[in-house]
Design an enzyme around this catalytic site. Structure first.
Site, PDB file in Angstrom:
ATOM      1  N   GLU A 337      66.073  54.937  76.400  1.00 51.49           N
ATOM      2  CA  GLU A 337      67.173  53.943  76.763  1.00 51.49           C
ATOM      3  C   GLU A 337      67.925  53.496  75.710  1.00 51.49           C
ATOM      4  O   GLU A 337      68.473  52.348  75.985  1.00 51.49           O
ATOM      5  CB  GLU A 337      66.542  52.926  77.593  1.00 51.49           C
ATOM      6  CG  GLU A 337      65.841  53.488  79.005  1.00 51.49           C
ATOM      7  CD  GLU A 337      64.629  52.597  79.652  1.00 51.49           C
ATOM      8  OE1 GLU A 337      64.418  51.473  79.039  1.00 51.49           O
ATOM      9  OE2 GLU A 337      64.102  53.163  80.647  1.00 51.49           O
ATOM     10  N   ASP A 361      56.770  50.316  77.955  1.00 50.00           N
ATOM     11  CA  ASP A 361      57.208  49.087  78.637  1.00 50.00           C
ATOM     12  C   ASP A 361      55.888  48.071  78.407  1.00 50.00           C
ATOM     13  O   ASP A 361      54.958  48.501  78.573  1.00 50.00           O
ATOM     14  CB  ASP A 361      57.331  49.390  80.145  1.00 50.00           C
ATOM     15  CG  ASP A 361      58.701  49.711  80.558  1.00 50.00           C
ATOM     16  OD1 ASP A 361      59.610  49.801  79.374  1.00 50.00           O
ATOM     17  OD2 ASP A 361      59.010  50.187  81.705  1.00 50.00           O
ATOM     18  N   HIS A 528      60.136  45.914  76.219  1.00 57.13           N
ATOM     19  CA  HIS A 528      59.738  47.023  75.326  1.00 57.13           C
ATOM     20  C   HIS A 528      58.889  46.535  74.132  1.00 57.13           C
ATOM     21  O   HIS A 528      59.061  45.286  73.715  1.00 57.13           O
ATOM     22  CB  HIS A 528      60.670  48.060  74.889  1.00 57.13           C
ATOM     23  CG  HIS A 528      61.343  48.662  76.045  1.00 57.13           C
ATOM     24  ND1 HIS A 528      62.756  49.135  75.810  1.00 57.13           N
ATOM     25  CD2 HIS A 528      60.956  49.125  77.232  1.00 57.13           C
ATOM     26  CE1 HIS A 528      63.222  49.768  77.097  1.00 57.13           C
ATOM     27  NE2 HIS A 528      62.076  49.744  77.906  1.00 57.13           N
TER      28      HIS A 528
END
Length: 591
Positions: A337, A361, A528
């Site tokens: 991401e 995550d 994260h």
């Protein structure tokens, strides 16, 4: 293109310049200190790429300005990125110090009684503090005899910690972060801050639209023979998990093959964009063959790519791992991401250890009570106070399965130069590739699924940017935890069972953010985090201080915290010192 040389460690033997007996009596001892330091560092350390670390020793001992300048000229010509000054005696403080403002530097003053090495150390550090050029202090706990050439354990620990962190600083300088795409789903870390990279890390940001990846795939700007090799490797090694999609979204064999092919192509093209590939010049693509000099990268993916094309999970997982169809090799650093701040934490961890990094995550805190309610299982051992579920959509390094083994047979993640092909194969065998969930990834893809073995020491880190303050670093040392299979299955199926999982138990201190596991989760600064093998929080702290990034949260023992000596002048609380010193000196590459 000529390959960029790796940074070297400069060793500066300094000496009392008084002739007619003083200097002459110290030449051999002083130079032997330099040689012993160089021998230690070259024996114990490697660059993250696996290459041997080289040390450059000044041609002469340094007694004053002229010899300091000659030493600096030599270091400048040999890409010295950090320096260690050594001496057993009194020398002339500000006349002999390393004055480069951005080069990490340490001074080892020999603890002996015959000559006052400690006095020089104090005088030189005072000069560094007064001039605003921080340096690290190294001084042995116990007095040594003048003819003792051994390096005490406490001195060795500081030399190695300083050198590891200093090499990381020097290795990042001048490189780039490849931002492939833009902001992913509003994730703040993907709002790439050019000033942060330039001012704190000495890096540039190369911003490239994801259409460049599409162009390379569509126009066959890649090595077609390597693609066939990659497909054959995947056919041999990939085990596929269940397809949890509704039937109308499941792909047939031909469609699945096309998704796999494009996923592997994405890995190849992202790698080529990062580091270049001479094979592209052979097919007339000279510009593309150069790459972007990227030491780390991030791929936006969601959603502008993934709504139409295969997601980045397979490409990122393979690149972040220590092996692929070409065998065992140095892992890349590719942030899911385009979370550039998590990418920087990955980059730090890789530079400090040479190992692959696990991007995840920070998903769920499971209290002992909640787990017992849901599964009937009572947590014990490392997990007795609760656990954090670290899980992402399949981009974590496959090394994170911990199917590699240390010298005692324990599960671990090794530096890539220590990994055998058998261990790489074991990591692949422990991984399943599950079709991406259509509701998340309309363009398809494959998510890697593995479960990290328990009892493995890890350090979880994260960089965040705070407006008005700048970057901060979070550190949480702890362990992976193994749950009974039925318990894992129940918990895992409550989220997404097609993704890789690490159950993480941070080490608690009973204070502040480490009062309990809930507090660790509650104080984590973003969605994260990164897992680096081992309890290496002290190395992260030293590295952060070199870059002037304060540490806002850690559970490292105070005796292991190692920062420049000038930090002590910024108050009596060591964490408050860190904030004040970082603010006082500003980013390493002030811009």
């Amino acid at each position: 293109m000529k390959k960029i040389s790796l940074p070297k460690i400069g060793i500066r033997p300094v000496i009392d310049g008084r002739r007619m007996g003083v200097r002459e009596s110290l030449e051999e001892q002083t130079m032997n200190m330099a040689k012993a330091t160089a021998a230690l560092l070259t024996e114990k350390l490697r660059h993250a790429c696996g290459a041997a670390v080289e040390c450059v020793i000044s041609d002469t001992c340094i007694a004053g300005m002229a010899e300091a300048a000659a030493c600096e000229e030599k270091f400048s010509s040999q890409n010295v990125g950090l320096t260690i000054t050594v001496t057993p005696c009194w020398c002339y403080g500000s006349e002999t110090i390393d004055m480069d403002p951005t080069r990490p530097k340490a001074i080892w003053g020999f603890n002996g009684t015959e000559r006052p090495g400690a006095v020089y150390l104090a005088a030189a550090l005072a000069a560094h503090s007064q001039k605003g050029i921080p340096a690290f202090s190294i001084y042995g706990h116990d007095v040594q005899d003048a003819d003792d050439t051994s390096i005490p354990a406490d001195v060795e620990e500081k030399l190695l910690r300083f050198a590891r962190a200093g090499l990381a600083v020097a290795s990042m300088k001048g490189k780039s972060y490849l931002s492939l795409g833009g902001v992913s789903m509003g994730i703040a870390g993907s709002i790439v801050d050019h000033n942060f990279f330039e001012s704190w890390l000495g890096m540039k940001v190369q911003a490239v639209d994801m259409t460049e990846l599409r162009r390379r795939i569509d126009q066959k700007i890649y090595d077609e023979a390597e693609l066939e090799m990659a497909l054959a490797w995947a056919d041999k090694n990939f085990r596929y998990g269940e397809d949890e999609n509704n039937k109308q979204y499941q792909r047939n064999a031909e469609q699945s093959r096309a998704v796999l092919r494009e996923s592997l192509l994405m890995a190849m093209c992202i790698r080529d964009m990062m580091q270049g590939n001479s094979k592209l010049a052979d097919i007339g693509r000279v510009e593309e063959s150069l790459g972007y000099n990227a030491i780390a990268a991030g791929f936006q993916g969601q959603r502008h790519w993934t709504d139409q094309y295969p997601n980045g999970d397979t490409a990122e997982a393979i690149l972040n791992s220590s092996f692929d169809w070409n065998g065992v090799r140095e892992p890349f650093v590719v942030a899911t991401e385009n979370d550039s701040l998590n990418g920087v934490a990955m980059l730090m961890g890789h530079q400090l250890t040479g190992t692959a990094q696990v991007f995840a995550d920070v998903r769920t805190y499971w209290s002992p009570e909640a787990i017992e309610r849901v599964t009937g299982h009572k947590l014990d051992g490392l997990a007795e106070h609760g656990i954090i579920h670290l899980i992402n959509s399949g981009s974590a390094a496959l090394d994170g399965s911990c199917k590699q083994r240390d010298s005692e047979g324990n599960p671990t993640m090794k530096p890539h130069w220590e990994i055998s092909q058998k261990e790489a194969d074991a990591c692949l065998a422990a991984t399943e590739w599950c079709p991406a969930i259509h509701e998340y990834f309309r363009g398809g893809g494959y998510s890697s699924r593995f479960l990290t073995e328990g009892g493995v020491p890890f350090t979880m880190t994260r960089v965040n940017i705070i407006k008005g303050l700048g970057p901060v670093l979070q550190i949480a040392e702890g362990w992976s935890v193994e749950l009974p299979k039925d318990v894992h299955d129940i918990l895992n199926k409550r989220t997404n069972s097609t993704w890789p999982t690490t159950w993480f138990a941070p080490r608690l201190t009973g204070k502040g953010p480490f009062t309990d596991v809930y507090s660790v989760m509650a104080n984590w600064g973003a969605n994260h985090g990164v897992l680096t093998i081992g309890h290496v929080g002290a190395d992260f702290i030293t590295l952060a201080s070199m870059l002037r990034i304060p540490v806002c949260m850690h559970n490292v023992e105070e005796t292991k915290v190692y920062r420049p000596s000038a930090w002590a002048a910024h108050g009596m609380d060591i964490e408050g010192q860190d904030y004040r010193a970082c603010q006082n000196y500003g980013p390493l590459y002030k811009r």
